[in-house]
Scaffold this motif. Structure first.
Motif, PDB file in Angstrom:
ATOM      1  N   LEU A  17       0.829  -1.201   0.000  1.00  0.00           N
ATOM      2  CA  LEU A  17       0.000   0.000   0.000  1.00  0.00           C
ATOM      3  C   LEU A  17       0.866   1.256   0.000  1.00  0.00           C
ATOM      4  CD1 LEU A  17      -3.002   0.776   0.095  1.00  0.00           C
ATOM      5  CD2 LEU A  17      -2.821   0.870   2.574  1.00  0.00           C
ATOM      6  N   ARG A  18       1.916   1.249   0.799  1.00  0.00           N
ATOM      7  CA  ARG A  18       2.841   2.379   0.839  1.00  0.00           C
ATOM      8  C   ARG A  18       3.543   2.548  -0.503  1.00  0.00           C
ATOM      9  NH1 ARG A  18       3.633   7.063   1.756  1.00  0.00           N
ATOM     10  NH2 ARG A  18       2.493   6.643   3.687  1.00  0.00           N
ATOM     11  N   SER A  19       3.937   1.447  -1.151  1.00  0.00           N
ATOM     12  CA  SER A  19       4.618   1.525  -2.457  1.00  0.00           C
ATOM     13  C   SER A  19       3.698   2.135  -3.514  1.00  0.00           C
ATOM     14  CB  SER A  19       5.069   0.128  -2.888  1.00  0.00           C
ATOM     15  OG  SER A  19       5.986  -0.408  -1.965  1.00  0.00           O
ATOM     16  N   ILE A  20       2.431   1.757  -3.468  1.00  0.00           N
ATOM     17  CA  ILE A  20       1.478   2.311  -4.442  1.00  0.00           C
ATOM     18  C   ILE A  20       1.327   3.818  -4.237  1.00  0.00           C
ATOM     19  CG2 ILE A  20      -0.951   2.309  -5.139  1.00  0.00           C
ATOM     20  CD1 ILE A  20      -1.011  -0.675  -4.540  1.00  0.00           C
ATOM     21  N   LYS A  21       1.249   4.251  -2.992  1.00  0.00           N
ATOM     22  CA  LYS A  21       1.113   5.680  -2.707  1.00  0.00           C
ATOM     23  C   LYS A  21       2.357   6.448  -3.137  1.00  0.00           C
ATOM     24  CE  LYS A  21      -0.622   6.512   1.419  1.00  0.00           C
ATOM     25  NZ  LYS A  21      -0.859   6.358   2.877  1.00  0.00           N
ATOM     26  N   GLU A  22       3.543   5.882  -2.912  1.00  0.00           N
ATOM     27  CA  GLU A  22       4.777   6.537  -3.340  1.00  0.00           C
ATOM     28  C   GLU A  22       4.839   6.622  -4.862  1.00  0.00           C
ATOM     29  OE1 GLU A  22       6.930   8.045  -1.612  1.00  0.00           O
ATOM     30  OE2 GLU A  22       6.315   7.489   0.418  1.00  0.00           O
ATOM     31  N   ALA A  23       4.433   5.537  -5.531  1.00  0.00           N
ATOM     32  CA  ALA A  23       4.455   5.536  -6.997  1.00  0.00           C
ATOM     33  C   ALA A  23       3.475   6.567  -7.547  1.00  0.00           C
ATOM     34  CB  ALA A  23       4.118   4.143  -7.516  1.00  0.00           C
ATOM     35  N   ALA A  24       2.302   6.653  -6.929  1.00  0.00           N
ATOM     36  CA  ALA A  24       1.310   7.617  -7.403  1.00  0.00           C
ATOM     37  C   ALA A  24       1.821   9.043  -7.265  1.00  0.00           C
ATOM     38  CB  ALA A  24       0.010   7.435  -6.612  1.00  0.00           C
ATOM     39  N   ARG A  25       2.544   9.313  -6.166  1.00  0.00           N
ATOM     40  CA  ARG A  25       3.078  10.655  -5.957  1.00  0.00           C
ATOM     41  C   ARG A  25       4.221  10.944  -6.938  1.00  0.00           C
ATOM     42  NH1 ARG A  25       4.094  10.087  -1.099  1.00  0.00           N
ATOM     43  NH2 ARG A  25       2.222  11.042  -0.223  1.00  0.00           N
ATOM     44  N   THR A  26       5.084   9.963  -7.163  1.00  0.00           N
ATOM     45  CA  THR A  26       6.230  10.138  -8.065  1.00  0.00           C
ATOM     46  C   THR A  26       5.776  10.301  -9.505  1.00  0.00           C
ATOM     47  OG1 THR A  26       7.595   8.810  -6.586  1.00  0.00           O
ATOM     48  CG2 THR A  26       8.404   9.130  -8.838  1.00  0.00           C
ATOM     49  N   TYR A  27       4.774   9.513  -9.915  1.00  0.00           N
ATOM     50  CA  TYR A  27       4.351   9.514 -11.316  1.00  0.00           C
ATOM     51  C   TYR A  27       3.618  10.798 -11.702  1.00  0.00           C
ATOM     52  CZ  TYR A  27       5.598   4.580 -11.706  1.00  0.00           C
ATOM     53  OH  TYR A  27       6.284   3.396 -11.750  1.00  0.00           O
ATOM     54  N   CYS A  28       3.231  11.609 -10.716  1.00  0.00           N
ATOM     55  CA  CYS A  28       2.575  12.871 -11.051  1.00  0.00           C
ATOM     56  C   CYS A  28       3.519  13.788 -11.844  1.00  0.00           C
ATOM     57  CB  CYS A  28       2.133  13.586  -9.765  1.00  0.00           C
ATOM     58  SG  CYS A  28       0.729  12.809  -8.944  1.00  0.00           S
ATOM     59  N   ASP A  29       4.838  13.623 -11.665  1.00  0.00           N
ATOM     60  CA  ASP A  29       5.815  14.489 -12.327  1.00  0.00           C
ATOM     61  C   ASP A  29       6.481  13.801 -13.513  1.00  0.00           C
ATOM     62  OD1 ASP A  29       5.318  16.369 -10.323  1.00  0.00           O
ATOM     63  OD2 ASP A  29       6.781  15.405  -8.989  1.00  0.00           O
ATOM     64  N   THR A  30       5.997  12.642 -13.910  1.00  0.00           N
ATOM     65  CA  THR A  30       6.603  11.903 -15.026  1.00  0.00           C
ATOM     66  C   THR A  30       5.521  11.532 -16.034  1.00  0.00           C
ATOM     67  OG1 THR A  30       6.282   9.716 -14.054  1.00  0.00           O
ATOM     68  CG2 THR A  30       8.268  10.932 -13.398  1.00  0.00           C
ATOM     69  N   GLY A  31       5.948  10.845 -17.072  1.00  0.00           N
ATOM     70  CA  GLY A  31       4.987  10.374 -18.073  1.00  0.00           C
ATOM     71  C   GLY A  31       4.444   9.000 -17.762  1.00  0.00           C
ATOM     72  N   HIS A  32       4.755   8.478 -16.581  1.00  0.00           N
ATOM     73  CA  HIS A  32       4.292   7.156 -16.203  1.00  0.00           C
ATOM     74  C   HIS A  32       2.956   7.224 -15.482  1.00  0.00           C
ATOM     75  CE1 HIS A  32       8.691   6.824 -16.629  1.00  0.00           C
ATOM     76  NE2 HIS A  32       8.463   5.548 -16.969  1.00  0.00           N
ATOM     77  N   ARG A  33       2.222   6.118 -15.575  1.00  0.00           N
ATOM     78  CA  ARG A  33       0.963   5.999 -14.845  1.00  0.00           C
ATOM     79  C   ARG A  33       0.846   4.588 -14.288  1.00  0.00           C
ATOM     80  NH1 ARG A  33       1.465  10.484 -14.955  1.00  0.00           N
ATOM     81  NH2 ARG A  33       0.089  12.162 -15.681  1.00  0.00           N
ATOM     82  N   LEU A  34       0.250   4.481 -13.106  1.00  0.00           N
ATOM     83  CA  LEU A  34       0.015   3.188 -12.465  1.00  0.00           C
ATOM     84  C   LEU A  34      -1.488   2.916 -12.487  1.00  0.00           C
ATOM     85  CD1 LEU A  34       1.120   0.761 -10.860  1.00  0.00           C
ATOM     86  CD2 LEU A  34       0.752   2.092  -8.773  1.00  0.00           C
ATOM     87  N   ILE A  35      -1.883   1.767 -13.029  1.00  0.00           N
ATOM     88  CA  ILE A  35      -3.290   1.411 -13.158  1.00  0.00           C
ATOM     89  C   ILE A  35      -3.553   0.150 -12.345  1.00  0.00           C
ATOM     90  CG2 ILE A  35      -5.147   0.769 -14.740  1.00  0.00           C
ATOM     91  CD1 ILE A  35      -3.644   2.231 -16.942  1.00  0.00           C
ATOM     92  N   LEU A  36      -4.449   0.243 -11.385  1.00  0.00           N
ATOM     93  CA  LEU A  36      -4.868  -0.913 -10.597  1.00  0.00           C
ATOM     94  C   LEU A  36      -6.200  -1.414 -11.151  1.00  0.00           C
ATOM     95  CD1 LEU A  36      -4.209   0.520  -7.001  1.00  0.00           C
ATOM     96  CD2 LEU A  36      -2.596  -0.594  -8.541  1.00  0.00           C
TER      97      LEU A  36
END
Length: 334
Positions: A17-36
């Motif tokens: 859960l923590r990893s998903i939240k960190e990824a969501a915050r990091t990806y806001c500044d990149t071209g990446h997206r995480l889809i669950l």
């Protein structure tokens, strides 16, 4: 990045859960997206609600079901396509509505295989029979919805006022009424002592309105896990919307445990279930005709019984002498 089947492990693994939240915050500044990708019954953990956007994928529309049919038929090699008319294709779409695209294509392929001896000259009734058999199995798998057969009103003795009201209400569901701006009735409730024919009358409703009859078993939506009940209710209401127009039947709602005054021991789950049901009845634009049956109404919330949610309430009393004679005539004729 797409993460599949996360509904099995997100709530139980704080590190994930923590990893998903960190990824969501990091990806806001990149071209990446995480889809669950999760099922409709999944409840998002509260700590994750502010980090994700929710996209609901509805069940296929009639146009998409028709595309699934065309795609399935065209995939059959070395055969020509059946010469079904537009009206016959509409019958096929009606029989498959409420399924996912994958379910519809698999079941239509099964219908082609089972009718291989007559394909492509298979009658549309034979094709739809296979689809409806499979659809019944899918609805049963939901554990909440059941597909029931309709009944000719000629098999129901008495209740003349009820049947006359249904015949008038039927006109409100026609395309002409919709074009004119008529709002179709939302539903009705049949109240009476056990054994007076309420269940038979409900089956006659589906026959008169020309819609499939789907029973919503409220007692089965209650789950032991937090959020499980609400997820089942959302999934059931979404499936009903996809299968509209239809008649939705809730039997003996006075015994379903939805009385807010008696729901103090379930953390408000019964109150939320009733609230979801009432909100859906008020806001849904789909042609769903709700029919409730009950033995008594003193335990039901008044907001369910008001005009606008239920057009009419009918008292199904024991038959009088004229109605008893009519009932006997029906059974003697059989």
């Amino acid at each position: 990045y797409a993460m599949l089947d996360t509904d099995f492990c997100v709530a139980e693994h704080p590190a994930l859960l923590r990893s998903i939240k960190e990824a969501a915050r990091t990806y806001c500044d990149t071209g990446h997206r995480l889809i669950l990708i999760v099922p409709p019954t999944f409840t998002i953990p509260e700590t994750l609600t502010h980090h994700v956007s929710i996209l609901d994928f509805e069940l296929p529309t009639r146009e998409e079901i028709l595309e699934s049919y065309e795609r399935t038929v065209s995939s059959v090699s070395n055969t020509s396509s059946p010469d079904y008319t537009k009206e016959q294709k509409e019958v096929i779409v009606n029989s498959a509505i409420g399924m996912t695209s994958l379910e519809a294509e698999n079941i239509m392929a099964r219908a082609i295989v089972k009718n291989a001896g007559t394909w492509p000259d298979t009658p549309v009734s034979d094709f739809c029979r296979v689809v409806m058999e499979a659809k019944t199995e899918i609805i049963k798998r939901s554990e909440v919805l059941e597909l029931h057969y309709s009944l000719d009103p000629a098999s129901l003795g008495g209740l003349d006022l009820f049947k006359a009201w249904l015949q008038k209400s039927r006109k409100a569901f026609t395309p002409e009424a919709k074009q004119f701006g008529v709002r179709p009735p939302k539903g009705t409730m049949l109240v009476g002592v056990p054994g007076t024919g309420k269940s038979i009358a409900v089956r006659c409703v589906a026959h008169i309105l020309g819609m499939p009859l789907i029973r919503l078993d409220v007692s089965r939506v209650f789950g032991s896990l937090v959020g499980e009940t609400e997820g089942k209710v959302r999934a059931a209401l979404s499936m009903l919307d996809a299968m509209a127009p239809c008649v939705s039947w809730i039997d003996e709602i006075d015994k379903a445990g939805l009385d807010p005054r008696q729901a103090g021991g379930d953390s408000g789950t019964s109150r939320r279930v009733m609230g979801s049901l009432l909100t859906h009845m008020a806001e849904s634009t789909k042609n769903i005709f709700w029919v409730f049956t009950a033995n008594r109404v003193d335990s039901l919330p008044p907001e369910l019984l008001r005009k606008g949610r239920l057009e009419e309430l009918f008292n199904i009393a024991p038959p009088n002498s004229v109605e008893r004679s009519e009932i006997l005539s029906i059974h003697i004729t059989k």
